[in-house]
Motif scaffolding. Sequence first.
Motif, mmCIF file in Angstrom:
data_model
loop_
_atom_site.group_PDB
_atom_site.id
_atom_site.type_symbol
_atom_site.label_atom_id
_atom_site.label_comp_id
_atom_site.label_asym_id
_atom_site.label_seq_id
_atom_site.Cartn_x
_atom_site.Cartn_y
_atom_site.Cartn_z
ATOM 1 N N VAL A 84 42.621 -39.243 2.324
ATOM 2 C CA VAL A 84 43.004 -38.160 1.990
ATOM 3 C C VAL A 84 43.531 -37.417 2.916
ATOM 4 N N ALA A 85 43.758 -37.253 4.197
ATOM 5 C CA ALA A 85 43.497 -36.363 5.177
ATOM 6 C C ALA A 85 44.778 -35.654 5.325
ATOM 7 N N ALA A 86 44.716 -34.545 5.608
ATOM 8 C CA ALA A 86 46.215 -33.688 5.237
ATOM 9 C C ALA A 86 46.373 -33.338 6.747
ATOM 10 N N PRO A 87 47.949 -33.706 6.728
ATOM 11 C CA PRO A 87 48.753 -33.599 5.923
ATOM 12 C C PRO A 87 49.698 -35.320 5.399
ATOM 13 N N MET A 95 48.204 -38.391 5.121
ATOM 14 C CA MET A 95 47.884 -39.886 3.957
ATOM 15 C C MET A 95 47.962 -38.798 2.818
ATOM 16 N N ARG A 96 47.240 -37.073 2.371
ATOM 17 C CA ARG A 96 47.044 -36.590 1.709
ATOM 18 C C ARG A 96 49.076 -36.600 0.807
ATOM 19 N N ALA A 97 50.163 -36.746 2.010
ATOM 20 C CA ALA A 97 51.222 -36.583 0.952
ATOM 21 C C ALA A 97 51.303 -37.979 0.817
ATOM 22 N N PHE A 98 50.809 -38.805 1.231
ATOM 23 C CA PHE A 98 50.862 -40.475 0.998
ATOM 24 C C PHE A 98 50.573 -40.771 -0.802
ATOM 25 N N HIS A 99 49.580 -40.572 -0.129
ATOM 26 C CA HIS A 99 48.623 -40.522 -2.013
ATOM 27 C C HIS A 99 49.733 -39.662 -3.068
#
Lengths: 196, 505
Positions: free
Chosen positions: B33-36, B38-42
């Motif tokens: 969930v790393a920004a930006p 993978m966080r944006a993906f989720h």
Amino acid sequence: MATKACLIVSLWISCLLATSHATTFSSLQRTIVLTASPQAGQVLKAGEDNITLTWSLNTTFPSGTDSTYKDVTVELCYAPISQKDRGWRKTVDELAKDKTCQHNIVKKPYTSSNITFTWTVRKDVPGATYFVRAYALDSAGKKVAFGQTTDAHKTTNLFEVEAVTGRHVSLDIASVCFSAFSIFSLFGFFFMDKRK
Amino acid sequence: MEVSNGAEETYQKKFALPVDSEHKSTEFRLFSVAAPHMRAFHLSWISFFACFVSSFAAPPLLPVIRDNLGLTATDIGNAGIAAVSGAVFARIAMGTACDLFGPRLASAALTLLTAPAVYCTAIANSPTSFLLVRFFTGFSLATFVSTQFWMSSLFSSKVVGTANGVAGGWGNLGGGATQLIMPLVFNLIERIGATQFTAWRIAFFVPGLFQTLSAYGIFFLGQDLPDGNYSQLHKSGDKHKDSFKKVLYHAVTNYRGWILALTYGYCFGVELTIDNIIAQYFYDRFNVRLHTAGIIAASFGIANLFSRPGGGILSDIVANRYGMRGRLWTLWIVQTLGGVFCILLGKVGSLGVSVAVMLIFSVFVQAACGLTFGVAPFVSRRSLGFISGMTGGGGNVGAVLTQVIFFRGSHYTTETGITLMGVMIVCCTLVIMLIHFPQWGGMFCGPSSKGATEEDYYLSEWTAAEQDQGFHTASLKFSENSRNERGKRVQPAPTPTLATPNAYV
């Protein structure tokens, strides 16, 4: 592949068997006399108003007609006008597939004399035009005869039910509040973004 | 992390994932969930999932709703068409909004604007009000565009197909999940003590709240681009704020966008149509219980868990060896096979085989959706949002068309309609053969003999004056990073010269 073929064939055979034993409405005799209290065109309120039903055997039929009758089940059935463009209420001659009568009123043991029953229209009955039908069941639960409050074409003596809306003031208020909250949040977002 | 040179190393240190020169991630790590990135993906797939749940929340509860509101089959059909038609223009508008304001604000705004329609479903009291709430709720399906745009902005060409496919697929999953979620919520509320005509109304607050919460998540936790949000980048001058007219012009004049819009109507559009009609089809034709029909309908949508991402991943794998030409061929093959299985679905007469064919059909048609968005990010760089919007909107047009032609009234039986829809899929998919990129080629022709490069294609969207002002730098970087679309088998295409590039349509 062979097992799949066997499965399909056995399914098909069982369907065939089922249909060959299926009871049809047209095979039933109208031996029961059924009357209901609502006048033609009367509007009943779901959850509040009552229907008084009386049923008995039609004495013009020879004695012994009712020898197989064990129970009587009385149902609330849709009139043709409420079935129009609504396939889920369709009348089909094969009774197992027939969807005309979807609301059970009462089931009682059969007696050859008069029975009277008063029923309060349930809250989950939808708003529509109805008539009442009674089926006589044999000891296996199979339908063997019927009676109904309307004629064979289902045009006379029909009454209406006015359903509950399901809406409450608290729901209305909640909807408006949550909607307003969403819109205000949006304005908040734009304002915050501009400020950054 | 690989270190190529000193400058790259300082960039790499800022990001948890390896990035390219545009700071787009070159890897797709699903469980991070790393920004930006993978966080944006989720955030984006979850909010798109929420919108799908809301848009298709009504169909599983129709047996109760149709009795409460006195709906006829025509009313239900019209509401189903309304639910998917709103998003036709909403998706195009969303594409523009993404180009101009960024996907974060655009998707949060749309999600919040459509949440009231979901809440107000609870107070619908007639066929007309039911149609209206389904119509406005359906606008939320435009968050698809912001999802694809966002992924295309954060992930490099090596993994963009995968990112787009998984985000799109897991969002589409909502259409299947809702067939299970809504009846469950309804039963729970009934058990607590509400009558059925009240319980279904209360149930709609669940998708509504889910939508509102996801919008909050996107706004506070999301970021438009690897380097920041549009508003900060506009202010600092790092990102040029583009003009709507130019973005519109370059999208509308690119014929490839129109072709993809048409073909997407025959994979995604067909998927939406099936979402609306399949439960009733199984209920009526095979006389299963409504509960069972709902489970079958849900399984169609739930195949999206792996089939659409599979399409995206396949697109990237094929591109690795065969480049863009491979992506186009695979798209055509998979979508045509989807059409063939659709034809078969209408012809099959037994329940078990029908469910099996439906599942195979769902895998092919959803994979085709994933494959389409393996191609779409390359059609335009300047008007990426608008092209995504047009393609997405085309999907909904397909849904409206197929429902109006084949599944409205009693002109065709449902099974005939399904077969004819399959024939239409096969025919309309043929136009993919017309797509040709001068720098990479098309299905039947190789790259242009004039020696076009990626720079020639993407920079032709900017005038010389705009290039003098440096507005085109993002397109320049993109051109460099998209060179792997040439594939490995072809001769190396000419490298760009410093001369003024030719304008390529």
